[in-house]
Design an enzyme around this catalytic site. Structure first.
Site, short mmCIF file in Angstrom:
data_model
loop_
_atom_site.label_atom_id
_atom_site.label_comp_id
_atom_site.label_asym_id
_atom_site.label_seq_id
_atom_site.Cartn_x
_atom_site.Cartn_y
_atom_site.Cartn_z
N ASP A 33 1.38 -1.41 0.03
CA ASP A 33 0.27 0.59 -0.14
C ASP A 33 1.63 1.25 0.25
O ASP A 33 2.08 1.28 0.83
CB ASP A 33 -0.93 0.20 1.04
CG ASP A 33 -2.43 1.41 1.18
OD1 ASP A 33 -3.02 0.27 1.09
OD2 ASP A 33 -2.08 2.04 1.11
N ILE A 34 0.28 2.07 -0.90
CA ILE A 34 1.30 2.93 -0.47
C ILE A 34 1.35 4.16 0.55
O ILE A 34 1.88 4.65 0.62
CB ILE A 34 0.71 4.90 -1.86
CG1 ILE A 34 1.92 5.01 -2.72
CG2 ILE A 34 -0.58 5.12 -1.92
CD1 ILE A 34 1.74 5.52 -3.77
N ASN A 94 -13.32 -3.90 2.08
CA ASN A 94 -13.66 -2.80 1.91
C ASN A 94 -15.21 -2.71 1.29
O ASN A 94 -14.57 -3.06 0.00
CB ASN A 94 -13.61 -0.66 2.54
CG ASN A 94 -12.38 -0.81 4.00
OD1 ASN A 94 -12.55 -1.51 4.34
ND2 ASN A 94 -11.59 -0.28 3.58
N GLU A 102 -12.33 2.54 -1.07
CA GLU A 102 -12.06 4.67 -1.84
C GLU A 102 -12.11 4.22 -3.39
O GLU A 102 -11.85 4.28 -4.25
CB GLU A 102 -10.57 5.29 -1.53
CG GLU A 102 -10.47 5.32 -0.35
CD GLU A 102 -9.98 5.87 0.22
OE1 GLU A 102 -8.14 5.90 -0.21
OE2 GLU A 102 -10.25 6.74 2.13
N HIS A 107 -10.54 -5.45 -3.73
CA HIS A 107 -8.74 -5.80 -2.58
C HIS A 107 -8.80 -5.83 -1.58
O HIS A 107 -9.46 -5.55 -0.94
CB HIS A 107 -7.88 -3.82 -3.47
CG HIS A 107 -8.31 -3.10 -2.52
ND1 HIS A 107 -9.37 -2.26 -3.78
CD2 HIS A 107 -8.57 -1.64 -1.62
CE1 HIS A 107 -10.05 -1.34 -2.97
NE2 HIS A 107 -9.37 -1.05 -1.43
N HIS A 109 -6.83 -6.23 1.82
CA HIS A 109 -6.30 -5.45 2.27
C HIS A 109 -5.34 -6.16 3.97
O HIS A 109 -6.50 -6.90 4.44
CB HIS A 109 -6.31 -4.08 3.28
CG HIS A 109 -6.95 -2.62 2.92
ND1 HIS A 109 -6.18 -2.31 2.76
CD2 HIS A 109 -8.08 -2.61 1.93
CE1 HIS A 109 -6.94 -1.09 2.22
NE2 HIS A 109 -8.12 -1.18 1.75
#
Ligand code: 5GP
Length: 121
Positions: A33-34, A94, A102, A107, A109
């Protein structure tokens, strides 16, 4: 919601935007993750165009579903966070506005490398 080909993960999949890759196979791509929320914060995405988990359950083939779940495990093994080769981790998905999603490409996490804490904050 129809799939948006210009979402950031679609661009990463097409190689238009770089990522810190962890693992890739026929079914999944995984990268860091960025904006990591924990010591380890990986993302695992299916290669197919699915907006969220429900879209995936509805439209993905059995092979894609199995490939995705096995891919999540392969990433966790590679990161040494499974209960077999580490101390465990949290997988979180999510979905939609209330879920806080978002990026409209499914995806998972994966949070690990330290105690993750409360379930929901
Ligand atoms: P969501 O809120 O949709 O469940 O999570 C989206 C995640 O994608 C966030 O944790 C965010 O930091 C991450 N993210 C957004 N843009 C990028 C990007 O360009 N590269 C990477 N590696 N992660 C991103």
């Amino acid at each position: 919601m129809s799939y948006d080909d210009n979402n950031i993960f679609a661009k990463i999949l097409r190689g238009e935007i770089p990522c810190k890759k962890i693992y890739e196979d026929e079914y999944v791509l995984s990268f860091h993750d960025i904006n990591p929320q924990k010591k380890i914060h990986a993302l695992v995405i299916p290669k197919g165009k699915f907006t969220d988990l429900d879209d995936f359950a509805k439209k993905a083939t059995d092979k894609e579903i199995v490939g995705f779940i096995k891919g999540v495990n392969k990433v966790a093994v590679k990161l040494e966070i499974t209960m077999d080769n580490g101390e465990g981790y949290r997988a979180l998905v999510n979905i939609g506005e209330f879920g806080g999603q978002e990026v409209p490409h499914l995806h998972f996490h994966l949070f690990g490398g330290e105690k993750i804490g409360k379930m929901v904050q």
